[in-house]
Motif scaffolding. Structure first.
Motif, PDB file in Angstrom:
ATOM      1  N   LEU A 134      88.428  72.844 -28.483  1.00  0.00           N
ATOM      2  CA  LEU A 134      87.932  73.043 -29.636  1.00  0.00           C
ATOM      3  C   LEU A 134      88.036  71.815 -30.476  1.00  0.00           C
ATOM      4  CD1 LEU A 134      89.639  76.327 -30.836  1.00  0.00           C
ATOM      5  CD2 LEU A 134      87.443  76.123 -30.029  1.00  0.00           C
ATOM      6  N   ALA A 135      86.776  71.382 -31.248  1.00  0.00           N
ATOM      7  CA  ALA A 135      86.707  70.259 -32.060  1.00  0.00           C
ATOM      8  C   ALA A 135      87.606  69.920 -32.942  1.00  0.00           C
ATOM      9  CB  ALA A 135      85.190  70.047 -32.575  1.00  0.00           C
ATOM     10  N   GLY A 136      88.195  71.183 -33.659  1.00  0.00           N
ATOM     11  CA  GLY A 136      89.046  71.109 -34.686  1.00  0.00           C
ATOM     12  C   GLY A 136      90.513  70.545 -34.101  1.00  0.00           C
ATOM     13  N   SER A 137      90.475  70.534 -32.815  1.00  0.00           N
ATOM     14  CA  SER A 137      92.090  70.375 -32.548  1.00  0.00           C
ATOM     15  C   SER A 137      92.340  68.864 -31.872  1.00  0.00           C
ATOM     16  CB  SER A 137      92.425  71.320 -31.275  1.00  0.00           C
ATOM     17  OG  SER A 137      91.626  71.150 -30.185  1.00  0.00           O
ATOM     18  N   LEU A 138      91.042  68.247 -31.947  1.00  0.00           N
ATOM     19  CA  LEU A 138      91.103  66.915 -31.240  1.00  0.00           C
ATOM     20  C   LEU A 138      91.765  65.810 -32.270  1.00  0.00           C
ATOM     21  CD1 LEU A 138      87.338  66.719 -30.552  1.00  0.00           C
ATOM     22  CD2 LEU A 138      89.141  67.253 -28.905  1.00  0.00           C
ATOM     23  N   PRO A 139      92.195  64.752 -31.637  1.00  0.00           N
ATOM     24  CA  PRO A 139      92.797  63.719 -32.330  1.00  0.00           C
ATOM     25  C   PRO A 139      91.667  63.185 -33.473  1.00  0.00           C
ATOM     26  CG  PRO A 139      93.280  63.192 -30.118  1.00  0.00           C
ATOM     27  CD  PRO A 139      92.387  64.545 -30.242  1.00  0.00           C
ATOM     28  N   SER A 140      92.141  62.564 -34.405  1.00  0.00           N
ATOM     29  CA  SER A 140      91.114  62.108 -35.428  1.00  0.00           C
ATOM     30  C   SER A 140      90.107  60.883 -34.772  1.00  0.00           C
ATOM     31  CB  SER A 140      91.938  61.411 -36.723  1.00  0.00           C
ATOM     32  OG  SER A 140      92.576  60.340 -36.362  1.00  0.00           O
ATOM     33  N   GLY A 141      90.773  60.053 -33.948  1.00  0.00           N
ATOM     34  CA  GLY A 141      89.779  59.008 -33.366  1.00  0.00           C
ATOM     35  C   GLY A 141      88.709  59.810 -32.484  1.00  0.00           C
ATOM     36  N   VAL A 142      88.983  60.719 -31.721  1.00  0.00           N
ATOM     37  CA  VAL A 142      88.105  61.662 -30.861  1.00  0.00           C
ATOM     38  C   VAL A 142      86.972  62.312 -31.770  1.00  0.00           C
ATOM     39  CG1 VAL A 142      87.890  63.133 -29.007  1.00  0.00           C
ATOM     40  CG2 VAL A 142      89.927  61.604 -28.905  1.00  0.00           C
ATOM     41  N   MET A 143      87.832  62.722 -32.931  1.00  0.00           N
ATOM     42  CA  MET A 143      86.790  63.411 -33.767  1.00  0.00           C
ATOM     43  C   MET A 143      85.740  62.580 -34.339  1.00  0.00           C
ATOM     44  SD  MET A 143      88.334  66.390 -36.350  1.00  0.00           S
ATOM     45  CE  MET A 143      90.055  67.009 -35.813  1.00  0.00           C
ATOM     46  N   ARG A 144      86.187  61.470 -34.558  1.00  0.00           N
ATOM     47  CA  ARG A 144      85.085  60.266 -35.118  1.00  0.00           C
ATOM     48  C   ARG A 144      84.117  60.172 -34.087  1.00  0.00           C
ATOM     49  NH1 ARG A 144      86.104  57.777 -39.842  1.00  0.00           N
ATOM     50  NH2 ARG A 144      88.410  58.032 -40.806  1.00  0.00           N
ATOM     51  N   VAL A 145      84.527  59.969 -32.800  1.00  0.00           N
ATOM     52  CA  VAL A 145      83.550  59.856 -31.739  1.00  0.00           C
ATOM     53  C   VAL A 145      82.492  60.893 -31.335  1.00  0.00           C
ATOM     54  CG1 VAL A 145      83.373  59.421 -29.096  1.00  0.00           C
ATOM     55  CG2 VAL A 145      84.952  58.225 -30.524  1.00  0.00           C
ATOM     56  N   LEU A 146      83.277  62.007 -31.631  1.00  0.00           N
ATOM     57  CA  LEU A 146      82.337  63.308 -31.474  1.00  0.00           C
ATOM     58  C   LEU A 146      81.380  63.415 -32.622  1.00  0.00           C
ATOM     59  CD1 LEU A 146      81.506  66.165 -30.498  1.00  0.00           C
ATOM     60  CD2 LEU A 146      83.444  66.970 -31.861  1.00  0.00           C
ATOM     61  N   GLY A 147      81.760  62.957 -33.861  1.00  0.00           N
ATOM     62  CA  GLY A 147      80.689  62.814 -34.865  1.00  0.00           C
ATOM     63  C   GLY A 147      79.679  61.977 -34.727  1.00  0.00           C
ATOM     64  N   ILE A 148      80.001  60.848 -34.110  1.00  0.00           N
ATOM     65  CA  ILE A 148      78.911  59.864 -33.836  1.00  0.00           C
ATOM     66  C   ILE A 148      77.884  60.492 -32.765  1.00  0.00           C
ATOM     67  CG2 ILE A 148      78.359  57.500 -32.762  1.00  0.00           C
ATOM     68  CD1 ILE A 148      80.942  56.587 -34.146  1.00  0.00           C
ATOM     69  N   ALA A 149      78.674  61.312 -31.745  1.00  0.00           N
ATOM     70  CA  ALA A 149      77.785  61.816 -30.528  1.00  0.00           C
ATOM     71  C   ALA A 149      77.097  62.612 -31.090  1.00  0.00           C
ATOM     72  CB  ALA A 149      78.980  62.388 -29.490  1.00  0.00           C
ATOM     73  N   MET A 150      77.444  63.568 -32.092  1.00  0.00           N
ATOM     74  CA  MET A 150      76.803  64.607 -32.755  1.00  0.00           C
ATOM     75  C   MET A 150      75.347  64.047 -33.285  1.00  0.00           C
ATOM     76  SD  MET A 150      79.558  67.246 -33.934  1.00  0.00           S
ATOM     77  CE  MET A 150      78.469  68.137 -35.289  1.00  0.00           C
ATOM     78  N   ALA A 151      75.521  63.040 -34.098  1.00  0.00           N
ATOM     79  CA  ALA A 151      74.626  62.347 -34.719  1.00  0.00           C
ATOM     80  C   ALA A 151      73.403  61.725 -33.600  1.00  0.00           C
ATOM     81  CB  ALA A 151      75.047  61.071 -35.671  1.00  0.00           C
ATOM     82  N   ILE A 152      73.957  61.194 -32.365  1.00  0.00           N
ATOM     83  CA  ILE A 152      73.154  60.553 -31.350  1.00  0.00           C
ATOM     84  C   ILE A 152      72.221  61.786 -30.941  1.00  0.00           C
ATOM     85  CG2 ILE A 152      73.270  59.549 -29.125  1.00  0.00           C
ATOM     86  CD1 ILE A 152      75.596  58.209 -29.910  1.00  0.00           C
ATOM     87  N   GLN A 153      72.956  62.910 -30.750  1.00  0.00           N
ATOM     88  CA  GLN A 153      72.596  64.247 -30.054  1.00  0.00           C
ATOM     89  C   GLN A 153      71.138  64.689 -30.809  1.00  0.00           C
ATOM     90  OE1 GLN A 153      73.519  64.910 -26.973  1.00  0.00           O
ATOM     91  NE2 GLN A 153      71.743  66.382 -26.772  1.00  0.00           N
ATOM     92  N   THR A 154      71.220  64.363 -32.395  1.00  0.00           N
ATOM     93  CA  THR A 154      70.169  64.866 -32.991  1.00  0.00           C
ATOM     94  C   THR A 154      68.835  64.257 -32.619  1.00  0.00           C
ATOM     95  OG1 THR A 154      70.282  63.283 -34.985  1.00  0.00           O
ATOM     96  CG2 THR A 154      71.513  65.399 -35.057  1.00  0.00           C
ATOM     97  N   GLY A 155      68.930  63.081 -31.950  1.00  0.00           N
ATOM     98  CA  GLY A 155      67.813  62.006 -31.628  1.00  0.00           C
ATOM     99  C   GLY A 155      67.457  61.043 -32.997  1.00  0.00           C
TER     100      GLY A 155
END
Length: 184
Positions: A134-155
């Motif tokens: 679950l994204a809410g259980s990730l360490p803050s650094g990994v959450m930041r990477v996920l946020g960037i990944a989500m932005a990338i995923q939008t195209g």
């Protein structure tokens, strides 16, 4: 080389407070640029203006040759201009993979012309071991990477990363630098 993002004479006032004064920036396609300044200098305010969360008091913003001054965030996202926030904004009750699948359906930039690339994004950004967490259980650094990944995923064709390194450890910072270079 023509500017993909042109910020011309942008000022943002809140009553008597001038948060951003007469900012002029031109970024060519493919540029990696940083906006540096002390706390309270107006960096996030400028990001909020450029990404449509605030309408500038004066000045113009052009993206991909279009005047987008005052356009709503979702309109800018559809054009390919996507931002992240100081605090990671993820879908906390979804797994990393589910969050990326959701982001893939957010219309942005060239999203309609490409298939979802979730496995590639997960692999490229080092999120394999977290894919089913679950994204809410990730360490803050990994959450930041996920946020960037989500932005990338939008195209998105342009990413505005608001303080992506804030609060990261030295190891997480090196990983973030690697990710930004790889995404570029």
């Amino acid at each position: 080389m023509s500017a993909v993002l042109r910020i011309g004479g942008v000022t943002q006032r809140f009553g008597g407070l001038v948060a951003v004064r007469d900012v002029n920036i031109e970024l060519p396609r493919g540029a990696i640029a940083g906006l540096i300044g002390p706390n309270g200098a107006g960096k996030t305010t400028l990001f909020n203006v450029v990404s449509g969360f605030f309408r500038p008091t004066q000045g113009r913003i052009h993206f991909e040759g279009r005047d987008v001054t005052g356009a709503a965030p979702h309109v800018l996202a559809r054009l390919g201009l996507v931002r992240t926030f100081q605090g990671a904004r993820v879908f906390p009750k979804l797994t990393v993979e589910e969050g990326l699948r959701t982001a893939a359906h957010l219309p942005s930039g060239r999203a309609a012309a490409r298939p979802p690339v979730i496995p590639d994004v997960i692999s490229e950004l080092g999120l394999e071991r977290y894919a089913h967490e679950l994204a809410g259980s990730l360490p803050s650094g990994v959450m930041r990477v996920l946020g960037i990944a989500m932005a990338i995923q939008t195209g998105a064709t342009m990413l505005l990363l608001d303080e992506p390194a804030a609060g990261l450890s030295a190891e997480e910072l090196l990983n973030l630098q690697r990710i930004i270079r790889r995404v570029h």
